[in-house]
Design a protein around this motif. Structure first.
Motif: not given
Length: 372
Positions: A347-372
């Motif tokens: 939960y501690r690790v996975g929820s950070q990803v979940t919360d990021y996706i929800v918070k930044h949905w307008s960005e990640v809805q159409h563009s999958i994040p990737n490591a820079q």
């Protein structure tokens, strides 16, 4: 059914024929209303758990309970045709699924959800978050490992060890070969027609790792006592951490030094040396197979899958103990000192990803994040 209908027509029973046709027409119309008359929930993240120990809330947590309570998954969607009902937070767009343990249940659960017209999963991210065994050569109990490759450990030929040729190290060898690790040059990690290996979206996995790599994970005295027994491995004796590695998915709960060596060789073979075996579990090859089919149908995007496995136990015994003796100790509770810590880590690790996706949905809805 065809024969019965033919007999009815032959005997000129127009009323019965009309009733049958009306029944078919009504069924089709009802399905159309269900498919198009109700707006499906737009899902942003699917949390995939494999088991829960008891109740979904209020007792000792399994893989699902922390997600249900902390992500406020309070809306219940009944699944009478599945292992466990689905729970959702309709405001955030997060849903939680419990597949049940094992490949058969996982495959059925993922396919069932993917075909459920109550949910729009077309842009959903999938996070498999569950416990696993860990190779003491690579990491330690309580750690969290993001997966880059999933290798199936079930699809194989097998000859009993008492009957194998003297120069074979194992009687377990790939399908359509004649000896261990034949035809290694023919392996294609990007196209495995029988589902022996899956390469996940590695840039996405690296992004998730970069986001979470500094997460503080739980540790306790019982975990320290257990890991101190692994005197041959500095990484086994280290504190829990976040890392990346390959996952071996097999229905059999295997254990021991010999099978641990096989797991490393098997993963190296199927990934052509690109993947390093770190974690073992059961369900993930089934999840990937179902998502592949659903992706082919345009219902999901399998490139939005993340797998996070957290280490509840070691995959082999420490020096001085036999495999059977150590497995018995695990079954009696001594070897699962990290169970609670591993569930919390997921939960501690996975929820950070979940919360990021929800918070930044307008960005990640159409563009999958990737490591820079």
């Amino acid at each position: 059914m065809h024969i019965a209908l033919q007999k009815t027509v032959n005997f000129f029973n127009p009323l019965l024929v009309f009733t049958i046709l009306l029944s078919f027409s009504f069924t089709a119309t009802s399905a159309e209303v269900n498919a198009h008359g109700i707006k499906p929930m737009k899902v942003k993240v699917v949390i995939v758990s494999m088991f829960e120990i008891g109740e979904d809330e209020g007792d000792a947590p399994g893989e699902f309970q922390l997600w249900k309570t902390r992500q406020a998954l309070t809306t219940r969607y009944a699944v009478p045709h599945g292992f466990h009902d689905i729970y959702a937070n309709e405001e955030t767009g997060v849903i939680g699924l419990v597949t049940g343990m094992g490949i058969a249940r996982a495959s059925a659960a993922i396919m069932s959800l993917g075909l459920d017209n109550r949910f729009d999963l077309s842009q959903a991210y999938w996070l498999v978050a569950g416990i696993a065994g860990v190779d003491p050569a690579d990491n330690t109990i309580g750690s969290a490992i993001w997966t880059d490759y999933v290798v199936d450990g079930d699809l194989a030929h097998e000859i009993d060890a008492r009957e194998i040729p003297a120069d074979w190290e194992t009687g377990y060898f790939p399908l359509f070969t004649h000896a261990p690790y034949d035809n290694a040059d023919a392996v294609d990690t990007s196209n495995s027609p029988n589902g022996e290996v899956y390469a996940l979206n590695i840039p996405l996995a690296k992004w998730a790792f970069a986001l979470t790599k500094n997460t503080k994970l739980l540790n306790n005295e019982a975990m320290d006592i257990l890991r101190a027994k692994y005197t041959h491995s500095p990484r086994a004796k280290a504190l829990p951490s976040v890392s990346m590695g390959a996952h071996l998915s097999a229905s059999t709960f295997w254990h021991g030094e010999k099978l641990n060596a096989w797991a490393n060789d098997w993963v190296a073979y199927w990934t052509k040396g690109k993947g390093n075996f770190v974690t073992s579990g059961m369900e993930d090859s089934a999840t990937l197979q179902s998502l592949t089919y659903l992706d082919n149908a345009g219902l999901v995007d399998k490139d939005r899958l993340l797998i996070l496995r957290t280490a509840s136990n070691f995959t082999m015994q420490p020096p001085g103990l036999g495999a059977a003796e150590n497995l018995k100790r695990e079954s009696s509770g001594d070897g699962y000192a990290a169970m609670g810590a591993a569930i919390e880590a997921a939960y501690r690790v996975g929820s950070q990803v979940t919360d990021y996706i929800v918070k930044h949905w307008s960005e990640v809805q159409h563009s999958i994040p990737n490591a820079q």
